[in-house]
Design an enzyme around this catalytic site. Structure first.
Site, PDB file in Angstrom:
ATOM      1  N   TYR A 143       0.748  -1.265  -0.027  1.00 36.98           N
ATOM      2  CA  TYR A 143       0.026  -0.149   0.026  1.00 36.98           C
ATOM      3  C   TYR A 143       0.716   1.326  -0.035  1.00 36.98           C
ATOM      4  O   TYR A 143       0.260   2.409  -0.347  1.00 36.98           O
ATOM      5  CB  TYR A 143      -0.946  -0.032   1.165  1.00 36.98           C
ATOM      6  CG  TYR A 143      -1.908  -1.002   1.108  1.00 36.98           C
ATOM      7  CD1 TYR A 143      -2.431  -1.768   0.146  1.00 36.98           C
ATOM      8  CD2 TYR A 143      -2.962  -1.331   2.240  1.00 36.98           C
ATOM      9  CE1 TYR A 143      -3.161  -2.687   0.031  1.00 36.98           C
ATOM     10  CE2 TYR A 143      -3.668  -2.342   2.224  1.00 36.98           C
ATOM     11  CZ  TYR A 143      -4.007  -3.136   1.109  1.00 36.98           C
ATOM     12  OH  TYR A 143      -4.942  -3.948   0.812  1.00 36.98           O
ATOM     13  N   LYS A 194       3.881 -15.352   1.458  1.00 37.26           N
ATOM     14  CA  LYS A 194       3.933 -16.016   0.393  1.00 37.26           C
ATOM     15  C   LYS A 194       5.322 -16.051  -0.262  1.00 37.26           C
ATOM     16  O   LYS A 194       5.502 -15.784  -1.318  1.00 37.26           O
ATOM     17  CB  LYS A 194       2.932 -15.088  -0.825  1.00 37.26           C
ATOM     18  CG  LYS A 194       2.493 -15.681  -2.161  1.00 37.26           C
ATOM     19  CD  LYS A 194       1.480 -16.739  -1.953  1.00 37.26           C
ATOM     20  CE  LYS A 194       1.218 -17.534  -3.394  1.00 37.26           C
ATOM     21  NZ  LYS A 194       0.365 -18.611  -3.219  1.00 37.26           N
ATOM     22  N   ASP A 226      -2.755 -18.305   0.875  1.00 34.52           N
ATOM     23  CA  ASP A 226      -3.927 -19.062   0.148  1.00 34.52           C
ATOM     24  C   ASP A 226      -4.307 -20.041   1.005  1.00 34.52           C
ATOM     25  O   ASP A 226      -5.654 -20.326   1.340  1.00 34.52           O
ATOM     26  CB  ASP A 226      -3.410 -19.492  -1.212  1.00 34.52           C
ATOM     27  CG  ASP A 226      -2.087 -19.872  -1.257  1.00 34.52           C
ATOM     28  OD1 ASP A 226      -1.405 -19.800  -0.473  1.00 34.52           O
ATOM     29  OD2 ASP A 226      -2.007 -20.735  -2.379  1.00 34.52           O
ATOM     30  N   ASP A 250      -5.092  -7.125   5.535  1.00 31.45           N
ATOM     31  CA  ASP A 250      -6.141  -6.472   5.091  1.00 31.45           C
ATOM     32  C   ASP A 250      -7.471  -7.534   5.045  1.00 31.45           C
ATOM     33  O   ASP A 250      -8.451  -7.345   5.340  1.00 31.45           O
ATOM     34  CB  ASP A 250      -6.103  -5.679   4.001  1.00 31.45           C
ATOM     35  CG  ASP A 250      -7.120  -4.456   3.752  1.00 31.45           C
ATOM     36  OD1 ASP A 250      -8.355  -4.724   4.361  1.00 31.45           O
ATOM     37  OD2 ASP A 250      -7.143  -3.757   2.850  1.00 31.45           O
ATOM     38  N   ASP A 254     -10.540  -9.264   7.800  1.00 32.69           N
ATOM     39  CA  ASP A 254     -12.016  -9.181   7.479  1.00 32.69           C
ATOM     40  C   ASP A 254     -12.676 -10.544   7.465  1.00 32.69           C
ATOM     41  O   ASP A 254     -13.646 -10.768   8.147  1.00 32.69           O
ATOM     42  CB  ASP A 254     -12.183  -8.425   6.228  1.00 32.69           C
ATOM     43  CG  ASP A 254     -12.375  -7.158   6.407  1.00 32.69           C
ATOM     44  OD1 ASP A 254     -12.316  -6.424   7.399  1.00 32.69           O
ATOM     45  OD2 ASP A 254     -12.913  -6.104   5.415  1.00 32.69           O
TER      46      ASP A 254
END
Ligand code: NAD
Length: 361
Positions: A143, A194, A226, A250, A254
């Protein structure tokens, strides 16, 4: 000896002015029991600040936050300000606040409460007993990494670029926060990356692994993002504390939150290097129910409990508030967002009264 704390309150917009007083009342009640004295100072942020000053984060607000021990925020935003240019929008004020206070660690607990288990969209036997803390790095990663932007290539085609980058220091800083939290919880830390594809993730994995020698009491594991997304739905109980970068965090925070199914119950914390933190519910300003005495104040109250635990080092007072929340739920009180058959529907004020009665009992 009485401990004194200066707390900045940011009610913001929508239901904010209804739920902040409930958290303040809860803090005052535990203050009496644990010899804590709170000095509260209130400041403007978001739409309320735009209306008053034209700026979603006035300089005085940021100064007041910096000059306090901790900051308790409700939520910002609403239809009224949705059409303003981006730099004048309430959300811009919130981002500036997080940046101004250098909040690099976002803590998002996701606990499936026994009283609200049927609010989850997953089967009872899958979610029952779930109690996860997602620690998300908040100020680095893709970001913020550079270069970023949309550039013209030599052929005249446009190309969009973002850069996922972490320095050793950034990884170590968030890693230590996560290990410390895991140590205070059930002693298990799962780092999500990852590393099978991304170099930045390999460095992340190496540094988090290197830190483990300083935390021999914490059991470290690693998952690719994943797989982590699948495991959260398949068997959420396997997780205690999760640490991950900005982008993966992020999404996973959620996902973890939705295991609980009740947005009005979810608190969060964002911690800075100086010890100053910002505590706020996960939900927004709920403009659709603002001013109607329908808001669930419990996520705000639980945010105040997180402030006691992680910001002020007062775990016993935090426990007391959390226990009172369980008591009102056990007694059957429900606001509209968590209502189910056979329970007693109450408004924000009545929920507040029930909570204070439980705290003072
Ligand atoms: P929201 O979380 O405000 O509301 C979503 C739904 O959940 C609504 O139906 C609302 O009534 C309900 N809800 C939320 N909190 C509740 C509570 N405590 N008690 C009972 N019901 C509750 O999300 P949204 O509708 O997408 O956004 C509304 C505004 O909030 C927007 O302006 C958005 O930008 C802002 N927002 C702010 C934050 C923040 O301040 N951190 C976060 C998310 C959204």
């Amino acid at each position: 000896m009485t401990q004194q704390y200066r707390i900045t309150l940011l009610p913001g917009d929508g239901i904010g002015p209804e739920i902040i007083p409930v958290a303040v009342a809860a803090l005052k009640a535990v203050g009496k029991q644990f010899d804590l004295q709170f000095e509260f100072q209130e400041a403007l942020v978001g739409g309320a600040a735009i209306d008053e000053t034209g700026n979603p984060l006035p300089e005085e607000t940021l100064e007041m936050c910096r000059n306090s021990d901790q900051v308790l925020l409700a939520a910002i935003g609403g239809y009224k300000w949705d059409t303003l240019p981006r730099h004048q929008r309430p959300e811009t004020g919130l981002l500036a606040l997080r940046e101004g206070l250098q909040l690099f660690a976002n803590l998002r607990p996701a606990m499936v409460l026994p009283q609200l288990i049927d609010a989850s969209t997953l089967k009872r036997d899958v979610v029952e007993g779930t109690d996860i803390m997602v620690v998300r790095e908040l100020t680095g990663g893709i970001y913020f990494g550079k270069p970023k932007g949309i550039f013209a290539t030599e052929t005249g085609e446009q190309r969009g670029v973002n850069t996922m980058a972490y320095t050793e220091a950034e990884i170590d800083r968030i890693g230590k926060v996560a290990y410390d939290i895991a140590r205070k919880r059930r002693g298990k830390l799962c780092s999500v990356d990852k590393a099978n594809v991304l170099d930045v993730s390999q460095l992340w994995r190496d540094r988090i692994t290197a830190l483990s020698s300083q935390y021999p009491d914490v059991e470290l594991s690693h998952l690719y993002v994943d797989n982590a997304a699948m495991q959260l739905i398949r068997n959420p109980k396997q997780f205690d504390t999760i640490v991950t970068g900005n982008l993966f965090g992020d999404i996973l925070s959620d996902e973890a939150a939705m295991l609980t199914g009740s947005i009005g119950m979810l608190p969060s914390a964002s911690l800075g290097a100086s010890g100053l933190g910002l505590y706020e519910p996960v939900h927004g300003s709920a403009p659709d129910i603002a001013g109607q005495d329908k808001a669930n104040p419990l996520a705000q109250v639980l945010s105040a409990a997180m402030m006691l635990r992680y910001g002020l080092g007062q775990p016993a007072a935090a426990d007391r508030i959390e226990r009172a929340v369980m008591q009102v739920l056990d007694a059957g009180y429900r606001t509209g967002d968590i209502m189910s058959e056979g329970m007693q529907l109450v408004g924000c004020q009545a929920m507040s009264d029930a909570l204070l009665a439980a705290l003072e009992a």
